[in-house]
Design a protein around this motif. Structure first.
Motif, PDB file in Angstrom:
ATOM      1  N   VAL A   1      -1.833 -47.150 -18.645  1.00 61.12           N
ATOM      2  CA  VAL A   1      -0.910 -46.352 -19.453  1.00 61.12           C
ATOM      3  C   VAL A   1      -1.727 -45.452 -20.371  1.00 61.12           C
ATOM      4  CG1 VAL A   1       0.962 -46.374 -21.137  1.00 61.12           C
ATOM      5  CG2 VAL A   1       0.803 -48.206 -19.424  1.00 61.12           C
ATOM      6  N   ARG A   2      -1.410 -44.175 -20.331  1.00 64.44           N
ATOM      7  CA  ARG A   2      -2.004 -43.225 -21.267  1.00 64.44           C
ATOM      8  C   ARG A   2      -0.970 -42.961 -22.349  1.00 64.44           C
ATOM      9  NH1 ARG A   2      -4.991 -38.494 -17.897  1.00 64.44           N
ATOM     10  NH2 ARG A   2      -6.755 -39.713 -17.148  1.00 64.44           N
ATOM     11  N   VAL A   3      -1.337 -43.272 -23.570  1.00 66.98           N
ATOM     12  CA  VAL A   3      -0.422 -43.098 -24.691  1.00 66.98           C
ATOM     13  C   VAL A   3      -0.819 -41.814 -25.412  1.00 66.98           C
ATOM     14  CG1 VAL A   3       0.587 -44.138 -26.734  1.00 66.98           C
ATOM     15  CG2 VAL A   3      -0.244 -45.603 -24.864  1.00 66.98           C
ATOM     16  N   GLY A   4       0.101 -40.861 -25.426  1.00 62.64           N
ATOM     17  CA  GLY A   4      -0.230 -39.534 -25.932  1.00 62.64           C
ATOM     18  C   GLY A   4       0.426 -39.209 -27.252  1.00 62.64           C
ATOM     19  N   ALA A   5      -0.262 -38.347 -28.007  1.00 69.21           N
ATOM     20  CA  ALA A   5       0.272 -37.861 -29.275  1.00 69.21           C
ATOM     21  C   ALA A   5      -0.324 -36.494 -29.557  1.00 69.21           C
ATOM     22  CB  ALA A   5      -0.067 -38.817 -30.419  1.00 69.21           C
ATOM     23  N   HIS A   6       0.370 -35.722 -30.394  1.00 72.14           N
ATOM     24  CA  HIS A   6      -0.218 -34.471 -30.864  1.00 72.14           C
ATOM     25  C   HIS A   6      -1.575 -34.772 -31.491  1.00 72.14           C
ATOM     26  CE1 HIS A   6      -0.438 -30.377 -32.189  1.00 72.14           C
ATOM     27  NE2 HIS A   6      -0.577 -30.740 -33.449  1.00 72.14           N
TER      28      HIS A   6
ATOM     29  N   LEU B   1      -1.569 -57.276 -23.967  1.00 73.68           N
ATOM     30  CA  LEU B   1      -1.055 -57.697 -22.660  1.00 73.68           C
ATOM     31  C   LEU B   1      -2.109 -57.607 -21.558  1.00 73.68           C
ATOM     32  CD1 LEU B   1       2.455 -55.955 -22.678  1.00 73.68           C
ATOM     33  CD2 LEU B   1       1.988 -58.407 -22.934  1.00 73.68           C
ATOM     34  N   GLY B   2      -3.270 -57.084 -21.877  1.00 76.36           N
ATOM     35  CA  GLY B   2      -4.326 -56.936 -20.883  1.00 76.36           C
ATOM     36  C   GLY B   2      -4.146 -55.747 -19.969  1.00 76.36           C
ATOM     37  N   VAL B   3      -3.301 -54.799 -20.376  1.00 74.21           N
ATOM     38  CA  VAL B   3      -3.070 -53.584 -19.594  1.00 74.21           C
ATOM     39  C   VAL B   3      -4.017 -52.492 -20.089  1.00 74.21           C
ATOM     40  CG1 VAL B   3      -1.385 -51.812 -18.961  1.00 74.21           C
ATOM     41  CG2 VAL B   3      -0.649 -54.186 -19.251  1.00 74.21           C
ATOM     42  N   VAL B   4      -4.625 -51.775 -19.169  1.00 71.82           N
ATOM     43  CA  VAL B   4      -5.526 -50.688 -19.547  1.00 71.82           C
ATOM     44  C   VAL B   4      -4.733 -49.613 -20.272  1.00 71.82           C
ATOM     45  CG1 VAL B   4      -7.035 -48.841 -18.726  1.00 71.82           C
ATOM     46  CG2 VAL B   4      -7.126 -51.110 -17.662  1.00 71.82           C
ATOM     47  N   ALA B   5      -5.126 -49.324 -21.500  1.00 73.05           N
ATOM     48  CA  ALA B   5      -4.488 -48.273 -22.296  1.00 73.05           C
ATOM     49  C   ALA B   5      -5.537 -47.240 -22.682  1.00 73.05           C
ATOM     50  CB  ALA B   5      -3.845 -48.863 -23.552  1.00 73.05           C
ATOM     51  N   LYS B   6      -5.177 -45.987 -22.516  1.00 71.32           N
ATOM     52  CA  LYS B   6      -6.045 -44.890 -22.942  1.00 71.32           C
ATOM     53  C   LYS B   6      -5.237 -43.965 -23.839  1.00 71.32           C
ATOM     54  CE  LYS B   6      -8.852 -45.191 -18.752  1.00 71.32           C
ATOM     55  NZ  LYS B   6      -9.150 -44.598 -17.425  1.00 71.32           N
ATOM     56  N   GLY B   7      -5.924 -43.298 -24.736  1.00 71.98           N
ATOM     57  CA  GLY B   7      -5.261 -42.372 -25.639  1.00 71.98           C
ATOM     58  C   GLY B   7      -5.391 -40.948 -25.156  1.00 71.98           C
ATOM     59  N   ILE B   8      -4.372 -40.158 -25.427  1.00 70.13           N
ATOM     60  CA  ILE B   8      -4.408 -38.727 -25.120  1.00 70.13           C
ATOM     61  C   ILE B   8      -4.117 -37.953 -26.395  1.00 70.13           C
ATOM     62  CG2 ILE B   8      -3.165 -36.840 -23.994  1.00 70.13           C
ATOM     63  CD1 ILE B   8      -3.026 -38.360 -21.505  1.00 70.13           C
TER      64      ILE B   8
ATOM     65  N   TYR C   1      -7.573 -48.977 -32.151  1.00 72.60           N
ATOM     66  CA  TYR C   1      -6.350 -49.634 -31.702  1.00 72.60           C
ATOM     67  C   TYR C   1      -6.552 -50.409 -30.397  1.00 72.60           C
ATOM     68  CZ  TYR C   1      -4.243 -46.119 -34.857  1.00 72.60           C
ATOM     69  OH  TYR C   1      -3.932 -45.314 -35.920  1.00 72.60           O
ATOM     70  N   GLY C   2      -7.670 -50.115 -29.704  1.00 76.44           N
ATOM     71  CA  GLY C   2      -7.949 -50.817 -28.455  1.00 76.44           C
ATOM     72  C   GLY C   2      -7.930 -49.954 -27.216  1.00 76.44           C
ATOM     73  N   ALA C   3      -7.850 -48.641 -27.384  1.00 73.13           N
ATOM     74  CA  ALA C   3      -7.865 -47.744 -26.222  1.00 73.13           C
ATOM     75  C   ALA C   3      -9.187 -47.868 -25.481  1.00 73.13           C
ATOM     76  CB  ALA C   3      -7.642 -46.303 -26.659  1.00 73.13           C
ATOM     77  N   ARG C   4      -9.116 -47.846 -24.143  1.00 73.44           N
ATOM     78  CA  ARG C   4     -10.325 -47.931 -23.310  1.00 73.44           C
ATOM     79  C   ARG C   4     -10.967 -46.554 -23.101  1.00 73.44           C
ATOM     80  NH1 ARG C   4      -9.592 -52.431 -19.701  1.00 73.44           N
ATOM     81  NH2 ARG C   4      -8.194 -53.919 -20.737  1.00 73.44           N
ATOM     82  N   GLY C   5     -10.258 -45.510 -23.487  1.00 69.09           N
ATOM     83  CA  GLY C   5     -10.771 -44.158 -23.353  1.00 69.09           C
ATOM     84  C   GLY C   5      -9.875 -43.209 -24.113  1.00 69.09           C
ATOM     85  N   VAL C   6     -10.392 -42.015 -24.399  1.00 72.58           N
ATOM     86  CA  VAL C   6      -9.607 -40.960 -25.042  1.00 72.58           C
ATOM     87  C   VAL C   6      -9.785 -39.680 -24.233  1.00 72.58           C
ATOM     88  CG1 VAL C   6      -9.304 -39.517 -27.092  1.00 72.58           C
ATOM     89  CG2 VAL C   6      -9.774 -41.958 -27.352  1.00 72.58           C
ATOM     90  N   ILE C   7      -8.653 -39.065 -23.904  1.00 74.51           N
ATOM     91  CA  ILE C   7      -8.670 -37.835 -23.114  1.00 74.51           C
ATOM     92  C   ILE C   7      -8.224 -36.681 -23.987  1.00 74.51           C
ATOM     93  CG2 ILE C   7      -7.625 -36.615 -21.156  1.00 74.51           C
ATOM     94  CD1 ILE C   7      -7.707 -40.391 -21.132  1.00 74.51           C
ATOM     95  N   LEU C   8      -9.013 -35.622 -24.023  1.00 76.67           N
ATOM     96  CA  LEU C   8      -8.620 -34.396 -24.709  1.00 76.67           C
ATOM     97  C   LEU C   8      -7.804 -33.553 -23.744  1.00 76.67           C
ATOM     98  CD1 LEU C   8     -11.887 -33.344 -26.592  1.00 76.67           C
ATOM     99  CD2 LEU C   8      -9.946 -34.695 -27.448  1.00 76.67           C
TER     100      LEU C   8
END
Length: 335
Positions: free
Chosen positions: A106-111, A128-135, A157-164
């Motif tokens: 799941v990629r969780v995105g925000a401005h 929950l052990g689900v891969v989460a990344k931030g956008i 927060y625990g994101a495994r990666g951040v995407i610009l």
């Protein structure tokens, strides 16, 4: 060199290009082809992510859970991904049912200035052990230091990666070098880049991001996506292959996937025109291209002027109502 993870957003960002009308057969057929091409993640859903189907931003032809189950049935070694933007996506109504469909990532995105709103979902997914990344969306709007501050919050927060996300297609290669490079240097997690092609630089910017240390890149077949489209899978695959960047991609199968998409549902290959170029210059969300064209025609004003005004107001995705407001004001000025 670290392997680069390729996320194929054709079945999510591409939904923007057809007013969110991708059907079950489109999803099934393309998910199978993308998996054969060796992409790491197939991202599926409404263009604005889970829970976004609405009159305001467009009604999807297929509900979220049907889309996800359809794609999941075609994937073996390829992960199923979704975009979640708090505000559109509710945890109980949208996110948890999506996880029950077999979503792997799941990629969780925000401005780009609002990473705080991702905290609840990223921490929950991490627990929950689900891969989460931030956008970080519309990331051209702030400088590298502020982007780093926002990305660090997602990391905490625990994101495994951040995407610009270059949501407006406004980046130049020097922007990519500075911003991606800053995050790579100072974060302990993966950094990614999602390009749009408003200034014709999507492929060049993606390759530059990899050179700057990004290990996640987003693509769509034929660049199928909002506005002038994204970095095309087939061209990114060719460039990474030619420069020896390690990925799971199989070049000929990637070319086949793009050809299939073009035959099956890419009714118009995204191109650059006066609207999309102006959008990139003004720094306006690529998904506004269609609504801006319609507002210009409805009110008899130059859509490029609408985009310039939207850029000056720093309007972002989710503020679609402002398009009509601006068009009406411009019409009154010339009346």
């Amino acid at each position: 060199m670290t392997d680069v993870t390729v996320c194929d957003s054709t079945l999510r960002d591409g939904n923007h290009a057809v007013a969110h009308r991708l059907g079950v057969d489109d999803i099934r057929t393309y998910a199978r082809a993308a998996a054969l091409a060796g992409v790491d993640v197939v991202e599926v859903g409404h263009g604005n992510g889970l829970g976004a189907s609405s009159i305001q931003v467009g009604l999807a032809a297929v509900d979220d859970l049907t889309m996800l189950r359809t794609a999941k049935a075609e994937l073996r070694d390829t992960r199923l991904g979704v975009l979640s933007m708090p505000g559109f996506c509710c945890v109980e109504r949208d996110l948890k049912p999506a996880l029950d469909c077999g979503v792997d990532e799941v990629r969780v995105g925000a401005h780009c200035t609002e990473a705080d709103v991702t905290r609840q979902q990223i921490t929950m997914l991490n627990d929950l052990g689900v891969v989460a990344k931030g956008i970080l969306l519309m990331s051209h709007m702030i400088g590298a230091a502020e982007l780093l501050e926002q990305a660090r919050r997602m990391q905490d927060y625990g994101a495994r990666g951040v995407i610009l996300m270059d949501s407006a297609g406004a980046y130049t290669q020097s922007d990519v070098e500075e911003k991606v490079g800053t995050l790579v240097e100072h974060l302990d997690i993966a950094v990614g880049f999602h390009a749009h092609n408003n200034l014709g630089l999507a492929v060049a910017n993606t390759v530059t991001a990899v050179a700057a240390g990004a290990t996640i890149v987003d693509v769509t077949s034929r660049g199928f996506g909002a506005g002038a489209g994204n970095a095309p899978l087939e061209l990114v695959a060719a460039n990474l292959h030619k420069t020896g960047v390690p990925t799971r991609l199989r070049l000929f199968e990637a070319l086949d996937a793009a050809d299939l998409a073009h035959t099956a549902f890419v009714r118009r290959v995204p191109t650059n025109d006066g609207i999309t170029i102006t959008s990139g210059i003004a720094g306006v969300f690529s998904g506004f291209a269609g609504p801006v064209r319609r507002a210009g025609e409805q009110f008899g004003v130059d859509p490029r002027e609408i985009l310039v005004e939207l850029g000056q107001r720093k309007v972002i995705a989710g503020q679609e109502d402002t398009i009509v407001e601006v068009a009406l004001e411009l019409a009154r000025r010339v009346a």
